[in-house]
Design a protein around this motif. Structure first.
Motif, PDB file in Angstrom:
ATOM      1  N   SER A   1      31.415   5.390  -1.891  1.00  0.00           N
ATOM      2  CA  SER A   1      30.045   4.880  -2.013  1.00  0.00           C
ATOM      3  C   SER A   1      29.306   5.748  -3.022  1.00  0.00           C
ATOM      4  CB  SER A   1      29.311   4.969  -0.679  1.00  0.00           C
ATOM      5  OG  SER A   1      29.960   4.191   0.268  1.00  0.00           O
TER       6      SER A   1
ATOM      7  N   ASN B   1      26.239   3.415 -14.443  1.00  0.00           N
ATOM      8  CA  ASN B   1      27.431   2.607 -14.171  1.00  0.00           C
ATOM      9  C   ASN B   1      28.521   3.587 -13.751  1.00  0.00           C
ATOM     10  OD1 ASN B   1      29.190   0.391 -14.152  1.00  0.00           O
ATOM     11  ND2 ASN B   1      29.690   0.567 -16.334  1.00  0.00           N
TER      12      ASN B   1
ATOM     13  N   MET C   1      30.088  -7.895  -1.748  1.00  0.00           N
ATOM     14  CA  MET C   1      31.284  -7.120  -1.393  1.00  0.00           C
ATOM     15  C   MET C   1      32.410  -8.055  -0.992  1.00  0.00           C
ATOM     16  SD  MET C   1      31.985  -3.899  -1.033  1.00  0.00           S
ATOM     17  CE  MET C   1      33.412  -3.009  -0.484  1.00  0.00           C
TER      18      MET C   1
ATOM     19  N   THR D   1      35.084  -4.654  -3.657  1.00  0.00           N
ATOM     20  CA  THR D   1      33.942  -4.076  -4.352  1.00  0.00           C
ATOM     21  C   THR D   1      32.766  -5.036  -4.374  1.00  0.00           C
ATOM     22  OG1 THR D   1      33.247  -2.893  -6.353  1.00  0.00           O
ATOM     23  CG2 THR D   1      34.590  -4.847  -6.702  1.00  0.00           C
ATOM     24  N   ASP D   2      31.577  -4.455  -4.638  1.00  0.00           N
ATOM     25  CA  ASP D   2      30.379  -5.270  -4.854  1.00  0.00           C
ATOM     26  C   ASP D   2      30.027  -5.330  -6.350  1.00  0.00           C
ATOM     27  OD1 ASP D   2      29.460  -2.709  -5.349  1.00  0.00           O
ATOM     28  OD2 ASP D   2      28.204  -2.593  -3.554  1.00  0.00           O
ATOM     29  N   GLN D   3      30.897  -4.783  -7.177  1.00  0.00           N
ATOM     30  CA  GLN D   3      30.617  -4.722  -8.618  1.00  0.00           C
ATOM     31  C   GLN D   3      31.022  -6.028  -9.321  1.00  0.00           C
ATOM     32  OE1 GLN D   3      29.148  -1.659 -10.406  1.00  0.00           O
ATOM     33  NE2 GLN D   3      28.405  -2.211  -8.396  1.00  0.00           N
TER      34      GLN D   3
ATOM     35  N   HIS E   1      30.232  -2.280 -13.885  1.00  0.00           N
ATOM     36  CA  HIS E   1      29.505  -3.244 -14.714  1.00  0.00           C
ATOM     37  C   HIS E   1      30.237  -3.359 -16.051  1.00  0.00           C
ATOM     38  CE1 HIS E   1      25.648  -4.660 -12.959  1.00  0.00           C
ATOM     39  NE2 HIS E   1      26.044  -3.820 -12.024  1.00  0.00           N
TER      40      HIS E   1
ATOM     41  N   TYR F   1      20.174   3.160  -6.867  1.00  0.00           N
ATOM     42  CA  TYR F   1      21.464   2.597  -7.279  1.00  0.00           C
ATOM     43  C   TYR F   1      22.408   2.826  -6.109  1.00  0.00           C
ATOM     44  CZ  TYR F   1      25.983   2.593  -9.790  1.00  0.00           C
ATOM     45  OH  TYR F   1      27.279   2.372 -10.198  1.00  0.00           O
ATOM     46  N   SER F   2      23.025   1.769  -5.614  1.00  0.00           N
ATOM     47  CA  SER F   2      23.895   1.919  -4.451  1.00  0.00           C
ATOM     48  C   SER F   2      25.031   0.912  -4.551  1.00  0.00           C
ATOM     49  CB  SER F   2      23.057   1.669  -3.192  1.00  0.00           C
ATOM     50  OG  SER F   2      23.876   1.566  -2.075  1.00  0.00           O
ATOM     51  N   THR F   3      26.261   1.389  -4.672  1.00  0.00           N
ATOM     52  CA  THR F   3      27.398   0.471  -4.763  1.00  0.00           C
ATOM     53  C   THR F   3      28.576   1.050  -3.969  1.00  0.00           C
ATOM     54  OG1 THR F   3      28.814   1.191  -6.590  1.00  0.00           O
ATOM     55  CG2 THR F   3      26.743   0.173  -7.204  1.00  0.00           C
ATOM     56  N   LYS F   4      29.532   0.184  -3.705  1.00  0.00           N
ATOM     57  CA  LYS F   4      30.664   0.635  -2.894  1.00  0.00           C
ATOM     58  C   LYS F   4      31.960  -0.026  -3.350  1.00  0.00           C
ATOM     59  CE  LYS F   4      31.905   1.059   1.958  1.00  0.00           C
ATOM     60  NZ  LYS F   4      31.447   0.898   3.330  1.00  0.00           N
ATOM     61  N   THR F   5      33.022   0.750  -3.319  1.00  0.00           N
ATOM     62  CA  THR F   5      34.363   0.222  -3.598  1.00  0.00           C
ATOM     63  C   THR F   5      35.307   0.774  -2.538  1.00  0.00           C
ATOM     64  OG1 THR F   5      34.001  -0.073  -5.957  1.00  0.00           O
ATOM     65  CG2 THR F   5      36.283   0.257  -5.270  1.00  0.00           C
TER      66      THR F   5
END
Ligand code: BGC
Length: 364
Positions: free
Chosen positions: A178, A190, A276, A295-297, A332, A353-357
């Protein structure tokens, strides 16, 4: 004297899930630590606070043998001095390329460090992959939190960026990553992860015998300096079609201009759908190891290790030869700051900015 087994004191020693040890000392004399996280199945990830690098990650094969599946150096100092391959690292502030190292934001022009010919790649020469991160063990968890404050102007980027990356090894054999960031001025972000996977567990072997599947109808063609061309292209009928599992080696040497420009796969696929979800899978038929990427990307850069050059010793007696690992970099799209039609990568003060893989391992 007779004694009853039942009366023996019970040893209720708590299993240590995270261990810390010394890893190595950088040229500047900084002591780098290694964090070893183990789950209840015996799966293990080793992370260093230099670059947030995953230096090893084990996963079980069909017979239940846990073996290391990420490419890495044998000598610790190679991570500090020679990691232009970005082995296992956190990539930031901006993963992938920005054309000519230039972009503008709210009418202001910014010049970034050019570390890949005329372009900026993976945050620059001294990107996040080469920073010493503050590491914390989250109590009673299998999570390591790494944080880093990137100063205003670092590598040419505007704003002070406060970044945190959480690595969690779950009991379901997943490595969850995360990412969080905030800024004090408008900027671009990114972040991604740069492990080179080789599910055979043998780093002398190429990954061309692995099968890949991607939930993507389109990819981004590149020009001669690996910058996106103007139009997205449908994968159908091209070597870039991984909608169903396909062996990576099947088309990789085709007489195809896109493959030749990159010496193999080094392209961003546009993931179908939003939110996601399962975006792709890598499978090694011989060992049965499977890696699902959630992922949510919006995109995934698939890099088949084309520019590895065999100059360094890697684990299991290997050399970092071309195609001995494959990166599945959720992110991205490349050069987004210069493309109005791509999803925005701007981060404003007050936003998070919050992303998860998730890299989920299993056997098939
Ligand atoms: C890029 C490659 C680059 C490599 C460097 C990858 O993420 O897509 O073009 O050569 O990183 O290790």
């Amino acid at each position: 004297m007779q004694y009853s087994h039942k009366k023996l004191p019970r040893i209720t020693q708590k299993m240590e899930k995270i261990k810390v040890s010394d890893f190595g000392i950088t040229k500047n004399g900084d002591q780098i630590k290694k964090y070893i996280v183990t789950n209840k199945n015996g799966m293990k990830v080793e992370i260093i606070n230099y670059g947030g690098i995953v230096i090893s990650l084990t996963s079980p094969d069909r017979k239940g043998n846990y073996e290391d599946v990420v490419l890495g150096f044998v000598n610790p100092e190679d991570y500090f001095n020679e990691n232009s391959y970005f082995f296992g690292a956190i990539i930031g502030r901006f993963a992938n390329r920005i054309a000519h190292g230039k972009f503008s934001l709210n009418g202001k022009n910014f010049n970034l460090n050019k570390n890949n010919g005329e372009n900026h790649l993976h945050g620059g020469d001294q990107g996040f992959f080469s920073k010493i991160w503050n590491a914390e063990i989250i109590p009673d968890s299998q999570t390591i939190k790494l944080s880093y404050i990137s100063k205003d102007g670092e590598e040419g980027y505007p704003g002070q960026l406060t970044t945190a990356v959480f690595y969690t090894l779950t009991d379901q054999n997943a490595l969850e990553i995360s990412y969080e960031a905030t800024t004090d001025q408008p900027t671009i972000v990114n972040l991604t992860h740069h492990s080179y996977f080789n599910l055979s567990g043998n780093f002398s072997r190429e990954i061309t015998d692995h099968e890949l599947q991607l939930d993507a109808d389109q990819f981004i063609p590149i020009n001669k300096s690996s910058i996106p061309e103007n139009d997205f292209k449908n994968v159908a009928g091209t070597p870039f079609d991984f909608k169903n599992f396909k062996t990576i080696g099947k088309d990789i040497n085709d007489d195809n201009e896109q493959l030749q420009r990159a010496k193999g796969y080094d392209h961003c696929w546009i993931l179908n759908g939003i939110g996601m979800k399962l975006s792709g899978s890598l499978y090694h038929p011989e060992t049965g190891r499977k890696l699902d990427v959630l992922t949510d990307q919006p995109g995934i850069q698939v890099y088949s290790g084309n520019f590895l050059d065999g100059k360094f010793e890697t684990k299991t007696g290997g050399k970092n030869n071309p195609r001995t690992g494959i990166c599945l970099e959720t992110q991205h799209f490349p050069d987004s700051p210069n493309r109005n039609s791509f999803p925005s990568v701007e981060l404003k003060p007050g936003e998070i900015y919050s992303t998860k893989t998730v890299y989920q391992f299993s056997v098939k």
